[in-house]
Design an enzyme around this catalytic site. Structure first.
Site, PDB file in Angstrom:
ATOM      1  CE1 TYR A 184      -3.723  -2.431  -0.059  1.00 34.71           C
ATOM      2  CE2 TYR A 184      -2.543  -3.518   1.717  1.00 34.71           C
ATOM      3  CZ  TYR A 184      -3.537  -3.530   0.757  1.00 34.71           C
ATOM      4  OH  TYR A 184      -4.337  -4.636   0.611  1.00 34.71           O
ATOM      5  NE  ARG A 232       1.097  -6.662   9.817  1.00 32.56           N
ATOM      6  CZ  ARG A 232       0.483  -7.698   9.229  1.00 32.56           C
ATOM      7  NH1 ARG A 232      -0.172  -7.532   8.092  1.00 32.56           N
ATOM      8  NH2 ARG A 232       0.506  -8.885   9.773  1.00 32.56           N
TER       9      ARG A 232
HETATM   10  C1  LIG Z   1      -8.643 -11.777   4.811  1.00 35.95           C
HETATM   11  C2  LIG Z   1      -7.341 -11.118   5.118  1.00 35.95           C
HETATM   12  C3  LIG Z   1      -7.294  -9.735   5.198  1.00 35.95           C
HETATM   13  C4  LIG Z   1      -6.097  -9.076   5.475  1.00 35.95           C
HETATM   14  N1  LIG Z   1      -6.084  -7.711   5.643  1.00 35.95           N
HETATM   15  C5  LIG Z   1      -4.961  -7.092   6.093  1.00 35.95           C
HETATM   16  C6  LIG Z   1      -4.989  -5.723   6.483  1.00 35.95           C
HETATM   17  O1  LIG Z   1      -6.016  -5.046   6.478  1.00 35.95           O
HETATM   18  N2  LIG Z   1      -3.823  -5.177   6.912  1.00 35.95           N
HETATM   19  C7  LIG Z   1      -2.651  -5.887   6.962  1.00 35.95           C
HETATM   20  O2  LIG Z   1      -1.616  -5.346   7.350  1.00 35.95           O
HETATM   21  N3  LIG Z   1      -2.621  -7.197   6.618  1.00 35.95           N
HETATM   22  C8  LIG Z   1      -3.738  -7.809   6.219  1.00 35.95           C
HETATM   23  N4  LIG Z   1      -3.721  -9.161   5.958  1.00 35.95           N
HETATM   24  C9  LIG Z   1      -2.492  -9.937   6.184  1.00 35.95           C
HETATM   25  C10 LIG Z   1      -2.501 -10.571   7.577  1.00 35.95           C
HETATM   26  O3  LIG Z   1      -2.446  -9.585   8.596  1.00 35.95           O
HETATM   27  C11 LIG Z   1      -1.315 -11.531   7.747  1.00 35.95           C
HETATM   28  O4  LIG Z   1      -0.137 -10.810   7.519  1.00 35.95           O
HETATM   29  C12 LIG Z   1      -1.379 -12.708   6.792  1.00 35.95           C
HETATM   30  O5  LIG Z   1      -2.634 -13.348   6.864  1.00 35.95           O
HETATM   31  C13 LIG Z   1      -0.276 -13.714   7.116  1.00 35.95           C
HETATM   32  O6  LIG Z   1      -0.392 -14.151   8.464  1.00 35.95           O
HETATM   33  P1  LIG Z   1      -0.985 -15.606   8.819  1.00 35.95           P
HETATM   34  O7  LIG Z   1      -0.037 -16.589   8.196  1.00 35.95           O
HETATM   35  O8  LIG Z   1      -0.996 -15.666  10.313  1.00 35.95           O
HETATM   36  O9  LIG Z   1      -2.338 -15.688   8.202  1.00 35.95           O
HETATM   37  C14 LIG Z   1      -4.907  -9.835   5.654  1.00 35.95           C
HETATM   38  C15 LIG Z   1      -4.968 -11.230   5.544  1.00 35.95           C
HETATM   39  C16 LIG Z   1      -6.159 -11.870   5.305  1.00 35.95           C
HETATM   40  C17 LIG Z   1      -6.180 -13.373   5.269  1.00 35.95           C
END
Ligand SMILES: Cc1cc2nc3c(=O)[nH]c(=O)nc-3n(C[C@H](O)[C@H](O)[C@H](O)COP(=O)(O)O)c2cc1C
Length: 365
Positions: A184, A232
Site C-alpha cells: 500500500y 507494519r
Molecule cells: C482476509 C485477510 C485480510 C487481510 N487484511 C490485512 C490488512 O487489512 N492489513 C494488513 O496489514 N494485513 C492484512 N492481511 C495480512 C494478515 O495480517 C497476515 O499478515 C497474513 O494473513 C499472514 O499471516 P498468517 O499466516 O498468520 O495468516 C490480511 C490477511 C487476510 C487473510
C-alpha cells in the site's frame, strides 16, 4: 517445546498485555458503504478478545476523504460517526480485558473501491503488478496511478495524524499501527520499482523511507508520548507476493535503524514464513535482523505462526509478540485452546469466499 512463553505478560510503552498473542490486521469489508462499522464487526472483534487474544490489531482503516480508501465497505476514521462506531468495538474489547490498536492505511495505487473520488494515486505513475483481488470486489489489472504532488503528500501526512488522533481521542483505541506493509502507499514509496521520484521522497532506501518517517513524526506529535505507535513492514505485497528488498541485509539495516530512531514503540513484521531466512545466502530472518538493528523496539512477528512451536521459536529469535491472521480466523479462541491443550482448527479459505466479508459462522449465536 513449552508454550508457556506465549502466555507471559508483555507491554508496549505504557500499555500492558496479559499474554504475547495478537490478532493480525485483516480487512473484512463489512462496514457500511459510508465506512461505518456495525454490530457484526463488534461481535467479530469481541469474540477474539473473549478467546484470549491480549491484543487485537484492526483491519486497515482509511484516513481521508481523498484517495486513501482501498476497498468498498472498508471502515474509515474520517468523521465522528465512523469514530463512534469504532468506539463501540473498542469498548467491547476493553470489557473483556483486551487491548485494541487501530491500523491506519492509505491504499495508494492499490485502491479497488473508493466512496469519495475516482482514480488512484501513488509515488509515481507506474502500473502496479498483479491483478486486483476478487474477494474485495476487484477485477483485472490495477489502473496506472497519478503521481502525487508535494502538497498532496503533505496532506496525506496530516491525514494520517488526524486519523490517529481521532482513533485515540474519539474511538478509544489503545494504540496506533501505521500500515507500512503489503504494497500500500507507504510501501509503494519504500519500494524501488514503484517509487521513481526525483524529489526528496525518492532515491536511495533512506529517501524512500522518508515518508513513513514523516508520518510517524506527525502522529507522535499529535497523540503524545504515552500512546503506543508502531509500523507494519513487509517485503512481500498483496500484488507482488515474493518481492525482496534489492540490497538484502543492507536495506534491512537502513530501514530498521531509521525506524528505531523515529520515535515508534514497535515494529510489526510480516513475512510469508516468519522464521525463514529473509534473504538468499543469509540465514537471518527479518525478525532477527530487526532485533539486530532496532534492539530496543518491541517486535510483533507475523507469518504462518499458528503452530505454537513455531510461535515460540520466533519469540526465542527475538520477537516479543506473535500476531496470527488465518490461525485466528480458524480459532477465535486460539490462546485458550493452546493454553488448555485443546485441538486447533485448520484454516479453511472458504470463509473468505466469494467476498471476504464476515460470515454468520464467525459470530457467536
Ligand atoms: C482476509 C485477510 C485480510 C487481510 N487484511 C490485512 C490488512 O487489512 N492489513 C494488513 O496489514 N494485513 C492484512 N492481511 C495480512 C494478515 O495480517 C497476515 O499478515 C497474513 O494473513 C499472514 O499471516 P498468517 O499466516 O498468520 O495468516 C490480511 C490477511 C487476510 C487473510
Amino acid at each position: 517445546m513449552s508454550s508457556e512463553l506465549l502466555f507471559s505478560a508483555s507491554r508496549i510503552g505504557d500499555v500492558s498485555f496479559q499474554n504475547r498473542l495478537a490478532v493480525a490486521p485483516m480487512t473484512r469489508v463489512t462496514a457500511s458503504e459510508e465506512g461505518i462499522a456495525g454490530e457484526r464487526m463488534r461481535a467479530y472483534y469481541d469474540d477474539f478478545a473473549r478467546g484470549g487474544f491480549a491484543l487485537i490489531i484492526t483491519e486497515g482503516i482509511y484516513i481521508d476523504k481523498a484517495w486513501s480508501q482501498t476497498y468498498a465497505y472498508q471502515a474509515g476514521m474520517v468523521n465522528d460517526k465512523q469514530a463512534a462506531a469504532w468506539k463501540t468495538i473498542a469498548d467491547a474489547v476493553h470489557l473483556r480485558g483486551g487491548k485494541i490498536f487501530a491500523q491506519i492505511q492509505h491504499s495508494g495505487a492499490l485502491s479497488q473501491g473508493n466512496h469519495y473520488l475516482e482514480g488512484t494515486v501513488g509515488p509515481s505513475a507506474v502500473r502496479p503488478v498483479g491483478k486486483q483481488m476478487a474477494f474485495y470486489r476487484g477485477e483485472g489489472e490495477y489502473p496506472v496511478p497519478r503521481e502525487l504532488t508535494g502538497s498532496e503528500i503533505q496532506d496525506i501526512i496530516e491525514s494520517f495524524a488526524d486519523a490517529a488522533s481521532r482513533a485515540v481521542t474519539d474511538a478509544g483505541f489503545d494504540g496506533i499501527e501505521i500500515h507500512g506493509a503489503n504494497g500500500y502507499l507507504l510501501d509503494q514509496f519504500l519500494t524501488d520499482d514503484t517509487n521513481q521520484r526525483t524529489d526528496k521522497w525518492g532515491g536511495d532506501t533512506a529517501a524512500r523511507l522518508a515518508l513513513s518517517l514523516e508520518v510517524i513524526k506527525a502522529i507522535r506529535n499529535r497523540v503524545g508520548k504515552r500512546i503506543p505507535v508502531g509500523i507494519r513492514i513487509s517485503q512481500g505485497k498483496v500484488n507482488d507476493f515474493f518481492h525482496k528488498w534489492a540490497q538484502g541485509e543492507e536495506d534491512a539495516r537502513v530501514v530498521f535503524s531509521q525506524l528505531a530512531a523515529s520515535g515508534i514503540d514497535y515494529l510489526h513484521l510480516t513475512e510469508f514464513e516468519a522464521w525463514k531466512p529473509a534473504f538468499e545466502g543469509n540465514p537471518a530472518s527479518l525478525v532477527a535482523l530487526a532485533r539486530k538493528y532496532a534492539p530496543d523496539l518491541t517486535i510483533i512477528a507475523n507469518g504462518n505462526l499458528h503452530d505454537p512451536n513455531r510461535a515460540v521459536q520466533v519469540l526465542n529469535e527475538g520477537a516479543d509478540m506473535i500476531a496470527l491472521g488465518r490461525g485466528a480466523l480458524a480459532n477465535h479462541d486460539w490462546p485458550h485452546r493452546v493454553k488448555y491443550h485443546q485441538p486447533l482448527n485448520a484454516f479453511n479459505s472458504s470463509i473468505l469466499a466469494p467476498i471476504a466479508d464476515i460470515k454468520d459462522s464467525e459470530i457467536p449465536a
